[in-house]
Design a protein around this motif. Structure first.
Motif, PDB file in Angstrom:
ATOM      1  N   MET A  18       2.625   2.568  15.448  1.00 30.94           N
ATOM      2  CA  MET A  18       1.280   1.780  14.615  1.00 30.94           C
ATOM      3  C   MET A  18       0.194   2.689  14.673  1.00 30.94           C
ATOM      4  O   MET A  18      -0.049   3.502  15.609  1.00 30.94           O
ATOM      5  N   SER A  19      -0.549   2.903  13.341  1.00 24.73           N
ATOM      6  CA  SER A  19      -1.682   3.458  13.463  1.00 24.73           C
ATOM      7  C   SER A  19      -2.653   2.918  12.473  1.00 24.73           C
ATOM      8  O   SER A  19      -2.169   2.142  11.608  1.00 24.73           O
ATOM      9  N   HIS A  20      -3.880   3.247  12.612  1.00 22.46           N
ATOM     10  CA  HIS A  20      -4.934   2.820  11.734  1.00 22.46           C
ATOM     11  C   HIS A  20      -5.699   3.956  11.163  1.00 22.46           C
ATOM     12  O   HIS A  20      -5.985   5.171  11.753  1.00 22.46           O
ATOM     13  N   ALA A  21      -6.354   3.901   9.842  1.00 25.90           N
ATOM     14  CA  ALA A  21      -6.918   4.751   9.337  1.00 25.90           C
ATOM     15  C   ALA A  21      -7.901   4.357   8.294  1.00 25.90           C
ATOM     16  O   ALA A  21      -7.859   3.320   7.670  1.00 25.90           O
ATOM     17  N   SER A  22      -9.201   4.935   8.122  1.00 23.35           N
ATOM     18  CA  SER A  22      -9.935   4.539   7.234  1.00 23.35           C
ATOM     19  C   SER A  22      -9.650   5.247   5.978  1.00 23.35           C
ATOM     20  O   SER A  22      -9.403   6.418   5.854  1.00 23.35           O
ATOM     21  N   ILE A  23      -9.859   4.329   5.046  1.00 27.11           N
ATOM     22  CA  ILE A  23      -9.472   4.706   3.475  1.00 27.11           C
ATOM     23  C   ILE A  23     -10.727   5.590   2.912  1.00 27.11           C
ATOM     24  O   ILE A  23     -11.915   5.089   2.899  1.00 27.11           O
ATOM     25  N   ARG A  24     -10.276   6.615   2.373  1.00 28.16           N
ATOM     26  CA  ARG A  24     -11.215   7.675   1.780  1.00 28.16           C
ATOM     27  C   ARG A  24     -11.089   7.607   0.233  1.00 28.16           C
ATOM     28  O   ARG A  24     -12.158   8.118  -0.398  1.00 28.16           O
ATOM     29  N   LEU A  25     -10.038   7.267  -0.176  1.00 28.42           N
ATOM     30  CA  LEU A  25      -9.986   7.455  -1.691  1.00 28.42           C
ATOM     31  C   LEU A  25      -8.933   6.377  -2.011  1.00 28.42           C
ATOM     32  O   LEU A  25      -7.778   6.096  -1.542  1.00 28.42           O
ATOM     33  N   SER A  26      -9.287   5.576  -3.099  1.00 32.68           N
ATOM     34  CA  SER A  26      -8.246   4.427  -3.867  1.00 32.68           C
ATOM     35  C   SER A  26      -8.271   4.389  -5.273  1.00 32.68           C
ATOM     36  O   SER A  26      -9.449   4.740  -5.616  1.00 32.68           O
ATOM     37  N   VAL A  27      -7.398   4.548  -5.822  1.00 32.69           N
ATOM     38  CA  VAL A  27      -7.208   4.419  -7.307  1.00 32.69           C
ATOM     39  C   VAL A  27      -6.372   3.227  -7.757  1.00 32.69           C
ATOM     40  O   VAL A  27      -5.281   3.063  -7.135  1.00 32.69           O
ATOM     41  N   ASP A  28      -7.041   2.374  -8.542  1.00 34.68           N
ATOM     42  CA  ASP A  28      -6.126   1.372  -8.995  1.00 34.68           C
ATOM     43  C   ASP A  28      -5.588   1.435 -10.265  1.00 34.68           C
ATOM     44  O   ASP A  28      -6.071   2.329 -11.286  1.00 34.68           O
TER      45      ASP A  28
END
Length: 98
Positions: free
Chosen positions: A88-98
């Protein structure tokens, strides 16, 4: 900042459909957690699973992760997972494309 939780694992018992069906209580629990956005469960060609949960913040992801260990560890779905291969890991989202 939005965050994601990434969990990879194999099943210790049962098949994929039994596992998916057993996840209803987990899904209900997640929907009640502050900051929950969505969950996506995928199965790789080798039979292993990838569980991706999106959260409104890194703090919400960490808080829910800690609570899940306490509140959902004995659920049917959780007992089907092989704990030896779980990552398990957690990460902050830096870029999202829909």
């Amino acid at each position: 900042m939005a965050a994601l939780e990434l969990v990879t694992f194999r099943l210790a018992r049962g098949d994929a459909q039994q596992f998916v069906d057993a996840n209803a209580p987990i899904n209900d629990w997640l929907k009640r957690q502050p900051g929950f956005v969505s969950r996506h469960l995928a199965q790789r060609d080798d039979g292993s699973f990838i569980d991706i949960v999106f959260w409104q913040s890194h703090a919400a992801a960490l808080a829910a992760s800690a609570k899940m260990v306490e509140e959902m560890a004995q659920s049917e779905a959780m007992t089907m997972i092989d704990p030896m291969g779980l990552e398990m890991s957690h990460a902050s989202i830096r870029l999202s494309v829909d």
